[in-house]
Design a protein around this motif. Structure first.
Motif, PDB file in Angstrom:
ATOM      1  N   SER A  92      37.921  22.207  29.339  1.00  0.00           N
ATOM      2  CA  SER A  92      37.226  23.419  29.774  1.00  0.00           C
ATOM      3  C   SER A  92      37.959  24.138  30.896  1.00  0.00           C
ATOM      4  CB  SER A  92      35.801  23.074  30.237  1.00  0.00           C
ATOM      5  OG  SER A  92      35.828  22.186  31.329  1.00  0.00           O
ATOM      6  N   VAL A  93      39.023  23.549  31.395  1.00  0.00           N
ATOM      7  CA  VAL A  93      39.824  24.170  32.458  1.00  0.00           C
ATOM      8  C   VAL A  93      41.099  24.723  31.827  1.00  0.00           C
ATOM      9  CG1 VAL A  93      41.039  23.814  34.635  1.00  0.00           C
ATOM     10  CG2 VAL A  93      38.893  22.613  34.203  1.00  0.00           C
ATOM     11  N   VAL A  94      41.271  26.028  31.874  1.00  0.00           N
ATOM     12  CA  VAL A  94      42.428  26.687  31.266  1.00  0.00           C
ATOM     13  C   VAL A  94      43.256  27.348  32.358  1.00  0.00           C
ATOM     14  CG1 VAL A  94      43.207  28.418  29.615  1.00  0.00           C
ATOM     15  CG2 VAL A  94      41.113  27.097  29.161  1.00  0.00           C
ATOM     16  N   ASN A  95      44.496  26.915  32.475  1.00  0.00           N
ATOM     17  CA  ASN A  95      45.386  27.446  33.525  1.00  0.00           C
ATOM     18  C   ASN A  95      44.768  27.337  34.914  1.00  0.00           C
ATOM     19  OD1 ASN A  95      47.381  28.206  31.606  1.00  0.00           O
ATOM     20  ND2 ASN A  95      46.310  30.127  31.202  1.00  0.00           N
ATOM     21  N   GLY A  96      44.072  26.239  35.113  1.00  0.00           N
ATOM     22  CA  GLY A  96      43.464  25.993  36.422  1.00  0.00           C
ATOM     23  C   GLY A  96      42.173  26.739  36.660  1.00  0.00           C
ATOM     24  N   LEU A  97      41.704  27.496  35.673  1.00  0.00           N
ATOM     25  CA  LEU A  97      40.486  28.291  35.828  1.00  0.00           C
ATOM     26  C   LEU A  97      39.284  27.589  35.193  1.00  0.00           C
ATOM     27  CD1 LEU A  97      41.858  31.853  35.001  1.00  0.00           C
ATOM     28  CD2 LEU A  97      41.346  30.897  37.266  1.00  0.00           C
ATOM     29  N   MET A  98      38.161  27.646  35.872  1.00  0.00           N
ATOM     30  CA  MET A  98      36.933  27.062  35.356  1.00  0.00           C
ATOM     31  C   MET A  98      36.406  27.873  34.171  1.00  0.00           C
ATOM     32  SD  MET A  98      35.000  25.967  38.885  1.00  0.00           S
ATOM     33  CE  MET A  98      35.622  27.345  39.876  1.00  0.00           C
ATOM     34  N   PRO A  99      35.473  27.299  33.397  1.00  0.00           N
ATOM     35  CA  PRO A  99      34.970  27.973  32.195  1.00  0.00           C
ATOM     36  C   PRO A  99      34.498  29.404  32.465  1.00  0.00           C
ATOM     37  CG  PRO A  99      34.144  25.740  32.285  1.00  0.00           C
ATOM     38  CD  PRO A  99      34.844  25.978  33.592  1.00  0.00           C
ATOM     39  N   GLY A 100      35.010  30.344  31.687  1.00  0.00           N
ATOM     40  CA  GLY A 100      34.550  31.720  31.753  1.00  0.00           C
ATOM     41  C   GLY A 100      35.173  32.580  32.828  1.00  0.00           C
ATOM     42  N   MET A 101      35.951  31.992  33.720  1.00  0.00           N
ATOM     43  CA  MET A 101      36.508  32.790  34.800  1.00  0.00           C
ATOM     44  C   MET A 101      37.624  33.709  34.308  1.00  0.00           C
ATOM     45  SD  MET A 101      36.517  30.513  38.294  1.00  0.00           S
ATOM     46  CE  MET A 101      36.906  31.975  39.252  1.00  0.00           C
ATOM     47  N   ALA A 102      37.665  34.906  34.878  1.00  0.00           N
ATOM     48  CA  ALA A 102      38.692  35.877  34.528  1.00  0.00           C
ATOM     49  C   ALA A 102      40.017  35.499  35.161  1.00  0.00           C
ATOM     50  CB  ALA A 102      38.272  37.270  34.993  1.00  0.00           C
ATOM     51  N   THR A 103      41.099  35.858  34.491  1.00  0.00           N
ATOM     52  CA  THR A 103      42.430  35.602  35.034  1.00  0.00           C
ATOM     53  C   THR A 103      42.747  36.644  36.109  1.00  0.00           C
ATOM     54  OG1 THR A 103      43.541  37.056  33.458  1.00  0.00           O
ATOM     55  CG2 THR A 103      43.148  34.762  32.772  1.00  0.00           C
ATOM     56  N   PRO A 104      43.742  36.385  36.933  1.00  0.00           N
ATOM     57  CA  PRO A 104      44.144  37.402  37.924  1.00  0.00           C
ATOM     58  C   PRO A 104      44.503  38.733  37.269  1.00  0.00           C
ATOM     59  CG  PRO A 104      45.121  35.287  38.464  1.00  0.00           C
ATOM     60  CD  PRO A 104      44.478  35.119  37.127  1.00  0.00           C
ATOM     61  N   GLU A 105      45.133  38.679  36.111  1.00  0.00           N
ATOM     62  CA  GLU A 105      45.509  39.900  35.399  1.00  0.00           C
ATOM     63  C   GLU A 105      44.275  40.679  34.937  1.00  0.00           C
ATOM     64  OE1 GLU A 105      48.685  37.080  35.619  1.00  0.00           O
ATOM     65  OE2 GLU A 105      46.698  36.846  34.692  1.00  0.00           O
ATOM     66  N   GLN A 106      43.276  39.969  34.467  1.00  0.00           N
ATOM     67  CA  GLN A 106      42.045  40.629  34.031  1.00  0.00           C
ATOM     68  C   GLN A 106      41.303  41.261  35.213  1.00  0.00           C
ATOM     69  OE1 GLN A 106      40.388  37.162  32.035  1.00  0.00           O
ATOM     70  NE2 GLN A 106      40.610  38.161  30.028  1.00  0.00           N
ATOM     71  N   MET A 107      41.315  40.568  36.322  1.00  0.00           N
ATOM     72  CA  MET A 107      40.669  41.131  37.511  1.00  0.00           C
ATOM     73  C   MET A 107      41.408  42.381  37.977  1.00  0.00           C
ATOM     74  SD  MET A 107      37.926  39.490  38.235  1.00  0.00           S
ATOM     75  CE  MET A 107      37.651  40.179  39.879  1.00  0.00           C
ATOM     76  N   ASP A 108      42.718  42.346  37.936  1.00  0.00           N
ATOM     77  CA  ASP A 108      43.511  43.499  38.348  1.00  0.00           C
ATOM     78  C   ASP A 108      43.256  44.691  37.425  1.00  0.00           C
ATOM     79  OD1 ASP A 108      45.605  44.652  40.090  1.00  0.00           O
ATOM     80  OD2 ASP A 108      46.813  44.690  38.266  1.00  0.00           O
ATOM     81  N   SER A 109      43.124  44.418  36.135  1.00  0.00           N
ATOM     82  CA  SER A 109      42.844  45.476  35.173  1.00  0.00           C
ATOM     83  C   SER A 109      41.472  46.085  35.419  1.00  0.00           C
ATOM     84  CB  SER A 109      42.920  44.917  33.745  1.00  0.00           C
ATOM     85  OG  SER A 109      42.612  45.906  32.799  1.00  0.00           O
ATOM     86  N   LEU A 110      40.489  45.262  35.747  1.00  0.00           N
ATOM     87  CA  LEU A 110      39.146  45.765  36.030  1.00  0.00           C
ATOM     88  C   LEU A 110      39.146  46.656  37.266  1.00  0.00           C
ATOM     89  CD1 LEU A 110      36.096  45.816  35.465  1.00  0.00           C
ATOM     90  CD2 LEU A 110      35.899  43.698  36.832  1.00  0.00           C
ATOM     91  N   ARG A 111      39.880  46.259  38.266  1.00  0.00           N
ATOM     92  CA  ARG A 111      39.943  47.061  39.493  1.00  0.00           C
ATOM     93  C   ARG A 111      40.544  48.449  39.230  1.00  0.00           C
ATOM     94  NH1 ARG A 111      42.386  42.115  41.364  1.00  0.00           N
ATOM     95  NH2 ARG A 111      40.805  40.775  42.346  1.00  0.00           N
ATOM     96  N   LYS A 112      41.459  48.533  38.289  1.00  0.00           N
ATOM     97  CA  LYS A 112      42.153  49.794  38.011  1.00  0.00           C
ATOM     98  C   LYS A 112      41.460  50.633  36.939  1.00  0.00           C
ATOM     99  CE  LYS A 112      46.708  47.849  39.149  1.00  0.00           C
ATOM    100  NZ  LYS A 112      48.026  47.445  38.589  1.00  0.00           N
ATOM    101  N   ALA A 113      40.489  50.044  36.245  1.00  0.00           N
ATOM    102  CA  ALA A 113      39.858  50.721  35.119  1.00  0.00           C
ATOM    103  C   ALA A 113      39.039  51.928  35.575  1.00  0.00           C
ATOM    104  CB  ALA A 113      38.967  49.752  34.359  1.00  0.00           C
ATOM    105  N   THR A 114      38.944  52.903  34.682  1.00  0.00           N
ATOM    106  CA  THR A 114      38.141  54.098  34.949  1.00  0.00           C
ATOM    107  C   THR A 114      37.335  54.430  33.699  1.00  0.00           C
ATOM    108  OG1 THR A 114      39.953  55.544  34.220  1.00  0.00           O
ATOM    109  CG2 THR A 114      39.815  55.049  36.585  1.00  0.00           C
TER     110      THR A 114
END
Length: 220
Positions: free
Chosen positions: A135-157
């Motif tokens: 359930s841990v993918v690339n050090g991330l807990m279940p369901g957590m967004a990746t740094p790239e996904q978070m960055d994309s959300l911050r820039k989204a309009t």
């Protein structure tokens, strides 16, 4: 009033209880034993809860630490959507999620402090849960967004803010529910079980709304 001159009567007055020294000694011993027992009881009442608190490597401590981190990302995602979305229903949902999960972080961190435990541990994420490696993918807990996904959300309009937020939060809730259900199964702490049950109920309800909103946004 007649005053007796009998030496025996004087002795009786001077020695209560019929002048029996042994009985007096027993009474004092009984009182001393009672006081000692009370003192020990108070001390035990103060110390036993400390000894029964969950330890740093317990299921409870691991769950509270990991879920605090998990919640913190949900709060950040919700604040981004609250600030940038133009959909009133999504703004309201984001506000509800941020307020609820921020409050739950407060509970979790307070309990860790009460247990004299650090808010962070040295173990890997999800180490408290048996067979959690998958359930841990690339050090991330279940369901957590990746740094790239978070960055994309911050820039989204525009519409993309809503689509990305709802998509990421849906996965986030599914992962959080999985973690909370495991905590309920593994923990025997009443407070932790209550909070985890609250999380499952609340996030399952929000998932239904997220699915509805996501369909509406994607169709618009």
């Amino acid at each position: 009033m007649t005053v007796s001159t009998d030496p025996g009567a004087a002795a009786t007055v001077a020695a209560p209880g019929g002048g029996n020294p042994g009985r007096n000694s027993q009474s004092w011993l009984a009182v001393a034993a009672l006081i000692l027992g009370l003192a020990l009881g108070v001390a035990a009442g103060l110390l036993i809860p400390r000894f029964t608190h969950p330890g740093t490597d317990s299921v409870e401590a691991g769950f509270l630490r990991d879920m605090s981190t998990h919640h913190a990302q949900a709060v950040e995602m919700s604040m981004i959507a609250h600030a940038n979305s133009t959909n009133p229903r999504i703004v309201t949902l984001a506000s509800d999620i941020a307020l609820t999960q921020h409050g739950q972080i407060g509970y979790m961190q307070a309990w860790l402090r009460d247990w004299d435990l650090s808010p962070t541990g040295t173990e890997a994420p999800m180490a408290w849960m048996p067979d959690s490696a998958g359930s841990v993918v690339n050090g991330l807990m279940p369901g957590m967004a990746t740094p790239e996904q978070m960055d994309s959300l911050r820039k989204a309009t525009g519409k993309q803010v809503d689509v990305q937020f709802l998509t990421l939060m849906r996965a986030h809730h599914l992962g959080g529910i999985h973690m909370a259900q495991e905590a309920i199964d593994l923990s025997d702490n009443e407070n932790v079980d209550w909070l985890a049950t609250t999380m499952v109920s609340g996030q399952q309800s929000e998932l239904a709304l997220i699915d509805t909103l996501l369909k509406e946004v994607q169709a618009s």
